[in-house]
Design an enzyme around this catalytic site. Structure first.
Site, PDB file in Angstrom:
ATOM      1  N   HIS A 129       0.817  -1.225   0.000  1.00  0.00           N
ATOM      2  CA  HIS A 129       0.000   0.000   0.000  1.00  0.00           C
ATOM      3  C   HIS A 129       0.842   1.262   0.000  1.00  0.00           C
ATOM      4  O   HIS A 129       0.331   2.344   0.275  1.00  0.00           O
ATOM      5  CB  HIS A 129      -0.951   0.005   1.206  1.00  0.00           C
ATOM      6  N   CYS A 140       3.641  14.006 -12.865  1.00  0.00           N
ATOM      7  CA  CYS A 140       4.711  13.317 -13.628  1.00  0.00           C
ATOM      8  C   CYS A 140       5.133  12.004 -12.982  1.00  0.00           C
ATOM      9  O   CYS A 140       5.960  11.285 -13.534  1.00  0.00           O
ATOM     10  CB  CYS A 140       5.922  14.255 -13.773  1.00  0.00           C
TER      11      CYS A 140
HETATM   12  C1  BV8 Z   1      -8.328  -1.996  -5.601  1.00  0.00           C
HETATM   13  C2  BV8 Z   1      -3.155   2.998   2.413  1.00  0.00           C
HETATM   14  C3  BV8 Z   1      -9.005  -2.064  -7.860  1.00  0.00           C
HETATM   15  C4  BV8 Z   1      -3.679   4.348   2.693  1.00  0.00           C
HETATM   16  C5  BV8 Z   1      -4.996   1.400   2.401  1.00  0.00           C
HETATM   17  C6  BV8 Z   1     -16.215  -1.534  -2.564  1.00  0.00           C
HETATM   18  C7  BV8 Z   1     -15.951  -0.230  -2.978  1.00  0.00           C
HETATM   19  C8  BV8 Z   1     -14.674   0.204  -3.347  1.00  0.00           C
HETATM   20  C9  BV8 Z   1     -13.598  -0.694  -3.275  1.00  0.00           C
HETATM   21  C10 BV8 Z   1     -13.871  -1.981  -2.846  1.00  0.00           C
HETATM   22  C11 BV8 Z   1     -15.149  -2.410  -2.498  1.00  0.00           C
HETATM   23  N1  BV8 Z   1     -15.055  -3.730  -2.131  1.00  0.00           N
HETATM   24  C12 BV8 Z   1     -13.787  -4.133  -2.221  1.00  0.00           C
HETATM   25  C13 BV8 Z   1     -13.068  -3.088  -2.677  1.00  0.00           C
HETATM   26  C14 BV8 Z   1     -11.672  -3.089  -2.934  1.00  0.00           C
HETATM   27  C15 BV8 Z   1     -10.996  -2.325  -1.802  1.00  0.00           C
HETATM   28  C16 BV8 Z   1     -11.251  -3.059  -0.502  1.00  0.00           C
HETATM   29  O1  BV8 Z   1     -10.716  -4.119  -0.278  1.00  0.00           O
HETATM   30  N2  BV8 Z   1     -12.115  -2.463   0.355  1.00  0.00           N
HETATM   31  C17 BV8 Z   1     -12.452  -3.120   1.618  1.00  0.00           C
HETATM   32  C18 BV8 Z   1     -12.462  -2.090   2.756  1.00  0.00           C
HETATM   33  C19 BV8 Z   1     -13.812  -3.789   1.475  1.00  0.00           C
HETATM   34  N3  BV8 Z   1      -9.608  -2.371  -2.148  1.00  0.00           N
HETATM   35  C20 BV8 Z   1      -9.092  -1.375  -2.892  1.00  0.00           C
HETATM   36  O2  BV8 Z   1      -9.706  -0.389  -3.232  1.00  0.00           O
HETATM   37  C21 BV8 Z   1      -7.670  -1.615  -3.333  1.00  0.00           C
HETATM   38  N4  BV8 Z   1      -7.574  -1.337  -4.727  1.00  0.00           N
HETATM   39  O3  BV8 Z   1      -9.064  -2.908  -5.321  1.00  0.00           O
HETATM   40  O4  BV8 Z   1      -8.194  -1.479  -6.865  1.00  0.00           O
HETATM   41  C22 BV8 Z   1      -8.447  -1.579  -9.136  1.00  0.00           C
HETATM   42  C23 BV8 Z   1      -7.817  -2.483  -9.984  1.00  0.00           C
HETATM   43  C24 BV8 Z   1      -7.340  -2.038 -11.188  1.00  0.00           C
HETATM   44  C25 BV8 Z   1      -7.431  -0.687 -11.538  1.00  0.00           C
HETATM   45  C26 BV8 Z   1      -8.027   0.226 -10.655  1.00  0.00           C
HETATM   46  C27 BV8 Z   1      -8.544  -0.211  -9.440  1.00  0.00           C
HETATM   47  C28 BV8 Z   1      -6.721  -0.664  -2.593  1.00  0.00           C
HETATM   48  C29 BV8 Z   1      -6.745  -0.971  -1.113  1.00  0.00           C
HETATM   49  C30 BV8 Z   1      -5.667  -0.154  -0.420  1.00  0.00           C
HETATM   50  C31 BV8 Z   1      -6.297   0.935   0.396  1.00  0.00           C
HETATM   51  N5  BV8 Z   1      -5.252   1.614   1.158  1.00  0.00           N
HETATM   52  N6  BV8 Z   1      -4.021   2.032   3.055  1.00  0.00           N
HETATM   53  C32 BV8 Z   1      -3.515   4.700   4.150  1.00  0.00           C
HETATM   54  O5  BV8 Z   1      -2.906   3.925   4.928  1.00  0.00           O
HETATM   55  O6  BV8 Z   1      -4.021   5.768   4.508  1.00  0.00           O
HETATM   56  S1  BV8 Z   1      -5.899   0.242   3.231  1.00  0.00           S
HETATM   57  C33 BV8 Z   1      -5.728   0.317   4.913  1.00  0.00           C
HETATM   58  O7  BV8 Z   1      -6.365  -0.883   5.402  1.00  0.00           O
HETATM   59  C34 BV8 Z   1      -4.316   0.225   5.463  1.00  0.00           C
HETATM   60  O8  BV8 Z   1      -3.320   0.031   4.482  1.00  0.00           O
HETATM   61  C35 BV8 Z   1      -4.385  -1.016   6.333  1.00  0.00           C
HETATM   62  O9  BV8 Z   1      -3.171  -1.642   6.445  1.00  0.00           O
HETATM   63  C36 BV8 Z   1      -5.325  -1.810   5.552  1.00  0.00           C
HETATM   64  C37 BV8 Z   1      -5.854  -3.058   6.131  1.00  0.00           C
HETATM   65  O10 BV8 Z   1      -6.234  -2.790   7.453  1.00  0.00           O
HETATM   66  P1  BV8 Z   1      -5.436  -3.606   8.586  1.00  0.00           P
HETATM   67  O11 BV8 Z   1      -3.977  -3.430   8.358  1.00  0.00           O
HETATM   68  O12 BV8 Z   1      -5.948  -4.992   8.636  1.00  0.00           O
HETATM   69  O13 BV8 Z   1      -5.816  -2.784   9.858  1.00  0.00           O
HETATM   70  P2  BV8 Z   1      -7.165  -2.902  10.700  1.00  0.00           P
HETATM   71  O14 BV8 Z   1      -7.213  -1.724  11.618  1.00  0.00           O
HETATM   72  O15 BV8 Z   1      -8.307  -3.156   9.775  1.00  0.00           O
HETATM   73  O16 BV8 Z   1      -6.977  -4.235  11.570  1.00  0.00           O
HETATM   74  C38 BV8 Z   1      -5.973  -4.260  12.572  1.00  0.00           C
HETATM   75  C39 BV8 Z   1      -5.967  -5.678  13.114  1.00  0.00           C
HETATM   76  O17 BV8 Z   1      -4.914  -5.772  14.069  1.00  0.00           O
HETATM   77  C40 BV8 Z   1      -7.250  -6.070  13.827  1.00  0.00           C
HETATM   78  O18 BV8 Z   1      -7.629  -7.371  13.389  1.00  0.00           O
HETATM   79  C41 BV8 Z   1      -6.866  -6.078  15.309  1.00  0.00           C
HETATM   80  O19 BV8 Z   1      -7.552  -7.113  16.018  1.00  0.00           O
HETATM   81  C42 BV8 Z   1      -5.390  -6.423  15.225  1.00  0.00           C
HETATM   82  N7  BV8 Z   1      -4.585  -5.920  16.340  1.00  0.00           N
HETATM   83  C43 BV8 Z   1      -4.771  -4.807  17.095  1.00  0.00           C
HETATM   84  N8  BV8 Z   1      -3.755  -4.700  17.998  1.00  0.00           N
HETATM   85  C44 BV8 Z   1      -2.923  -5.745  17.789  1.00  0.00           C
HETATM   86  C45 BV8 Z   1      -3.431  -6.520  16.733  1.00  0.00           C
HETATM   87  N9  BV8 Z   1      -2.815  -7.634  16.284  1.00  0.00           N
HETATM   88  C46 BV8 Z   1      -1.680  -8.001  16.897  1.00  0.00           C
HETATM   89  N10 BV8 Z   1      -1.113  -7.304  17.917  1.00  0.00           N
HETATM   90  C47 BV8 Z   1      -1.706  -6.174  18.374  1.00  0.00           C
HETATM   91  N11 BV8 Z   1      -1.132  -5.485  19.390  1.00  0.00           N
HETATM   92 ZN    ZN Z   2       6.007  16.231 -11.238  1.00  0.00          ZN
END
Ligand code: BV8
Ligand code: ZN
Length: 262
Positions: A129, A140
């Site tokens: 990501h 660019c």
């Molecule tokens: C794509 C960067 C296609 C930015 C991030 C409906 C509408 C629109 C899109 C979609 C849709 N349905 C599906 C999609 C696709 C979408 C998607 O998956 N959406 C989800 C929400 C349903 N994906 C995309 O859009 C991707 N692109 O599909 O493009 C395409 C193809 C060709 C051409 C054009 C387009 C892009 C996805 C990337 C988005 N960017 N981040 C930023 O950081 O600001 S995502 C964001 O979520 C972060 O990167 C993060 O890492 C990621 C995942 O979240 P997690 O890391 O799992 O974090 P979370 O808080 O959720 O969970 C934490 C976990 O840790 C928990 O389970 C918790 O219990 C645990 N925890 C807590 N403490 C601890 C622990 N574990 C261990 N130890 C601890 N101490």
């Molecule tokens: Zn530029």
């Protein structure tokens, strides 16, 4: 839990090729808020609001305000024992591929801390990501080290590209944006060949990153999960360790590395 840790020990100890997928949970004990957990980053803001190209086109100042504050906050955080143990594994066991969804750069800093004057690149993760500390020119495509003093007082003061004066953005992948095909391609290939996929601290809801453990599983490898909560991956995991990454990752990997030295 002891049973699951024992089982996970054996699986990792016997594995030739290991792939690791981390999410925001691996950085939680470094103080970096997660996205979806209680008090998570998205709590105060909805991802659709800010982490999308549409949001940036509509209100680049608001989006930069959120990313500039996160960039500054994260630069004050340090890798925790989970990052360090994963870096040690990757540096001592060459057939290990680290893949992270995180943009905080803490795996890189752990690699450099563990490698000291050795080459850290073996423990640099595939950042599916992107990286919050890097800027990307919207026009660019030039990538440059990100600034910590982004002036978000108005659209006019937002950072511009030195080459083409285009609008800079944080070099992260937003929702609806494609991931770098080279990076996600390498991640999927590593997952396909892996004997074990260790998943640490992800809610496994964001695709295509969440496909990594599924690919290992479908290719006959085993999935191990470390998370205080159950996730959609739990049912597919051969061992699901309920607890914090900072405790369980070093516990799981320490003896494994000793085993490898023999
Ligand atoms: C794509 C960067 C296609 C930015 C991030 C409906 C509408 C629109 C899109 C979609 C849709 N349905 C599906 C999609 C696709 C979408 C998607 O998956 N959406 C989800 C929400 C349903 N994906 C995309 O859009 C991707 N692109 O599909 O493009 C395409 C193809 C060709 C051409 C054009 C387009 C892009 C996805 C990337 C988005 N960017 N981040 C930023 O950081 O600001 S995502 C964001 O979520 C972060 O990167 C993060 O890492 C990621 C995942 O979240 P997690 O890391 O799992 O974090 P979370 O808080 O959720 O969970 C934490 C976990 O840790 C928990 O389970 C918790 O219990 C645990 N925890 C807590 N403490 C601890 C622990 N574990 C261990 N130890 C601890 N101490
Ligand atoms: Zn530029």
């Amino acid at each position: 839990m002891i049973g699951a840790l024992e089982r996970a020990h054996t699986l990792v100890g016997d594995a030739e090729r290991i792939v690791v997928l981390t999410g925001a949970g691996v950085s939680a004990e470094s103080g970096v808020p997660t996205f979806r957990g209680s008090g998570g980053l998205w709590k105060s803001r909805r991802p659709e609001e800010l982490a999308t190209p549409g949001a940036f086109a509509r209100d680049p100042r608001l989006v930069w305000e959120w990313y500039a504050s996160r960039r500054t906050f994260v630069s004050g955080c340090v890798p925790n024992d989970a990052h360090l143990a994963l870096a040690r594994l990757a540096l001592t066991h060459s057939a290990t591929t680290l893949i992270t969804q995180n943009v905080d750069g803490l795996h890189h800093r752990a690699a450099e801390a563990v490698a000291r004057d050795e080459d850290p690149t073996g423990a640099y993760p595939l950042e599916v990501h992107g990286a919050i500390h890097r800027d990307l020119c919207s026009s660019c495509g030039l990538r440059t080290p990100g600034r910590l003093d982004v002036d978000t007082t108005s659209a006019e003061t937002l950072p511009r590209c030195d080459m083409c004066a285009g609008m800079l953005r944080p070099d992260v992948v937003w929702f609806g944006e494609a991931l770098d095909p080279g990076v996600i391609g390498a991640s999927f290939e590593a997952a396909r060949l892996a004997d074990v996929c260790l998943v640490v601290g992800t809610s496994a809801v964001v695709y295509p990153a969440a496909s990594v453990p599924e690919i290992t599983h479908q290719a006959g490898g085993t999935v191990i999960e470390i998370n205080p909560e159950a996730t959609p991956l739990t049912s597919m995991a051969a061992a699901s360790l309920r607890g914090l990454a900072g405790e369980l990752v070093p516990a799981l990997l320490a003896e494994t590395m000793i085993d490898r030295k023999r």
